[in-house]
Design an enzyme around this catalytic site. Sequence first.
Site, PDB file in Angstrom:
ATOM      1  N   HIS A   1       0.846  -1.195   0.000  1.00 53.38           N
ATOM      2  CA  HIS A   1       0.000   0.000   0.000  1.00 53.38           C
ATOM      3  C   HIS A   1       0.875   1.236   0.000  1.00 53.38           C
ATOM      4  O   HIS A   1       1.893   1.287   0.668  1.00 53.38           O
ATOM      5  CB  HIS A   1      -0.905   0.019   1.228  1.00 53.38           C
ATOM      6  CG  HIS A   1      -2.021   1.013   1.104  1.00 53.38           C
ATOM      7  ND1 HIS A   1      -3.197   0.723   0.450  1.00 53.38           N
ATOM      8  CD2 HIS A   1      -2.132   2.293   1.521  1.00 53.38           C
ATOM      9  CE1 HIS A   1      -3.981   1.785   0.475  1.00 53.38           C
ATOM     10  NE2 HIS A   1      -3.363   2.754   1.120  1.00 53.38           N
TER      11      HIS A   1
ATOM     12  N   ASP B   1     -13.635   3.612   7.452  1.00 58.23           N
ATOM     13  CA  ASP B   1     -12.608   4.287   6.649  1.00 58.23           C
ATOM     14  C   ASP B   1     -13.206   4.810   5.349  1.00 58.23           C
ATOM     15  O   ASP B   1     -12.855   5.893   4.884  1.00 58.23           O
ATOM     16  CB  ASP B   1     -11.435   3.355   6.348  1.00 58.23           C
ATOM     17  CG  ASP B   1     -10.395   4.072   5.497  1.00 58.23           C
ATOM     18  OD1 ASP B   1      -9.908   5.126   5.945  1.00 58.23           O
ATOM     19  OD2 ASP B   1     -10.113   3.628   4.383  1.00 58.23           O
TER      20      ASP B   1
ATOM     21  N   ARG C   1     -12.403  13.300   4.604  1.00 56.60           N
ATOM     22  CA  ARG C   1     -11.075  13.922   4.751  1.00 56.60           C
ATOM     23  C   ARG C   1     -10.609  14.542   3.435  1.00 56.60           C
ATOM     24  O   ARG C   1      -9.970  15.597   3.421  1.00 56.60           O
ATOM     25  CB  ARG C   1     -10.048  12.864   5.215  1.00 56.60           C
ATOM     26  CG  ARG C   1     -10.221  12.465   6.665  1.00 56.60           C
ATOM     27  CD  ARG C   1      -9.395  11.245   6.998  1.00 56.60           C
ATOM     28  NE  ARG C   1      -7.995  11.446   6.740  1.00 56.60           N
ATOM     29  CZ  ARG C   1      -7.165  10.496   6.258  1.00 56.60           C
ATOM     30  NH1 ARG C   1      -7.614   9.290   5.988  1.00 56.60           N
ATOM     31  NH2 ARG C   1      -5.907  10.759   6.054  1.00 56.60           N
TER      32      ARG C   1
ATOM     33  N   SER D   1      -6.231   4.827   8.700  1.00 55.96           N
ATOM     34  CA  SER D   1      -6.948   4.581   7.447  1.00 55.96           C
ATOM     35  C   SER D   1      -6.322   3.400   6.702  1.00 55.96           C
ATOM     36  O   SER D   1      -7.009   2.445   6.310  1.00 55.96           O
ATOM     37  CB  SER D   1      -6.890   5.851   6.588  1.00 55.96           C
ATOM     38  OG  SER D   1      -7.214   5.573   5.258  1.00 55.96           O
TER      39      SER D   1
ATOM     40  N   LYS E   1      -7.782  -0.877   6.747  1.00 52.99           N
ATOM     41  CA  LYS E   1      -8.139  -1.580   5.493  1.00 52.99           C
ATOM     42  C   LYS E   1      -7.253  -2.803   5.303  1.00 52.99           C
ATOM     43  O   LYS E   1      -7.712  -3.866   4.943  1.00 52.99           O
ATOM     44  CB  LYS E   1      -7.848  -0.684   4.287  1.00 52.99           C
ATOM     45  CG  LYS E   1      -8.896   0.312   3.956  1.00 52.99           C
ATOM     46  CD  LYS E   1      -8.661   0.906   2.562  1.00 52.99           C
ATOM     47  CE  LYS E   1      -7.507   1.870   2.472  1.00 52.99           C
ATOM     48  NZ  LYS E   1      -7.770   3.237   2.844  1.00 52.99           N
TER      49      LYS E   1
HETATM   50  N1  URA Z   1      -4.103   6.180   1.650  1.00 48.96           N
HETATM   51  C1  URA Z   1      -5.087   5.706   2.458  1.00 48.96           C
HETATM   52  O1  URA Z   1      -5.611   4.619   2.258  1.00 48.96           O
HETATM   53  N2  URA Z   1      -5.489   6.488   3.468  1.00 48.96           N
HETATM   54  C2  URA Z   1      -4.940   7.681   3.744  1.00 48.96           C
HETATM   55  O2  URA Z   1      -5.337   8.307   4.691  1.00 48.96           O
HETATM   56  C3  URA Z   1      -3.902   8.156   2.903  1.00 48.96           C
HETATM   57  C4  URA Z   1      -3.501   7.382   1.859  1.00 48.96           C
END
Ligand code: URA
Length: 445
Positions: free
Chosen positions: A91, A170, A177, A192, A196
């Site tokens: 990620h 999220d 956000r 966040s 996930k």
């Molecule tokens: N990627 C994400 O999944 N969440 C964030 O807050 C920033 C980047």
Amino acid sequence: MSQPTVPQTFRAIDVIRKKRDGIELSQAEIEGFVNAYTNAEIPDYQVSAWLMAVVLRGMTRPETAALTDAMLHSGDVLDLSSLPAKKVDKHSTGGVGDKTSLVLAPLAAAAGVSVPMISGRGLGHTGGTLDKLEAIPGFNVNLSLAEFRHVLETCGCAMIGQTAEIAPADRKLYALRDVTGTVESPYLICASIMSKKLAEGIDALVLDVKTGSGAFMKSEKDAAFLAGLMVETGERMGKQVVALITDMDQPLGNMIGNALEVVEVVEVLRGGGPEDLRELCLELAGWMLHLGGASKTVAEGKAQSSRLISSGKALEKFRQMVKLQGGDSRVIDDAKRLPQAQHTMPVTSAKAGYVGSIQCEQVGTACVILGGGRERKEDSVDPAVGIVLHKKVGDRIAAGEPVATIYYNAEAKATRARHLIEASYVVADAAPSTKRPLIHRIIGK
Ligand code: URA
């Protein structure tokens, strides 16, 4: 899905005030607040105020852990233990032109690693994996969990967005956000991303934490802090986590914009593409293969990934995934089948010299203005628009030569984008004496 655990006396206003005044919130307060928002019991404006208080006041480690846990348990946690392969994901904290996920999922799957990837949409000036995938006509990022599991079992990788079942908190917070200036908080980014990722049922995670003018964490120090928070959070949950701090001081690769980025992904999977993008993909893939048990070392993982690209196996995996998720896989051989912008406009340099720097966030914002990202929560994205860069940092440039081409559908937007891109390029008399590294540091493992 877990039940709301809002205490009898819970009042959102009390939680907002406490955070505003810098008082540490309890686990119950954070859980109550997150559950109340997930269940639509408190409005966007109260949550926006709280998010801004978090941005300004920060969070303690226990608060960050409580927020991550509350977001993770706002939905289901997948059990993929029946799949024999190790489950590894990667990620990114978000960047401009960062399309590595689309290369990495099929590449690692081609090596026998299982990649259950749950991604997000564009956030602020950064692009999002889901928006890029949806540029492929028919590609469905909204699979049910049963369908997700089927694709994963069949081809070794699957790429979806948060379902109603996965970290729904999220999903809502992310969208809010994006439009309230509350992205840039390491605590919110950590919660966040990790909520996930931990819901995916993975064994290991490779994090790409961006630093530079196009990253949310502009300084390497802040990026390292975020990386440390995420590695610690993942390890607390028993996962193997490594974070690579990588450069985002200029866009990654040459193409920015959803359909354009798919074109560049295919180039890399065919063994071509821009050097920085190719190199970063191989480095991240090396780690994924290593943590996934497909290679003894990262270097071996890199070499194996390179071979999987040369042999065409990684591209075939991408084709298989696109088909399984309902996408038109003919776009792989015929890029004209991707959404096409109606017009192009060059951006030229007023003076001769060398590209000294590129203000990367502004280039990302230019793409958002074109319609490639969202300015408001309810906006839809135009997959066809974007920017192709012809010059990167250190390149020589003549006066009047194009530094970029804008792909657009609305003239007024293109003009605004052109001004931003022009202002982003700093042309110097000489090339920068030092080159920023692509990989700044590695944290964890
Ligand atoms: N990627 C994400 O999944 N969440 C964030 O807050 C920033 C980047």
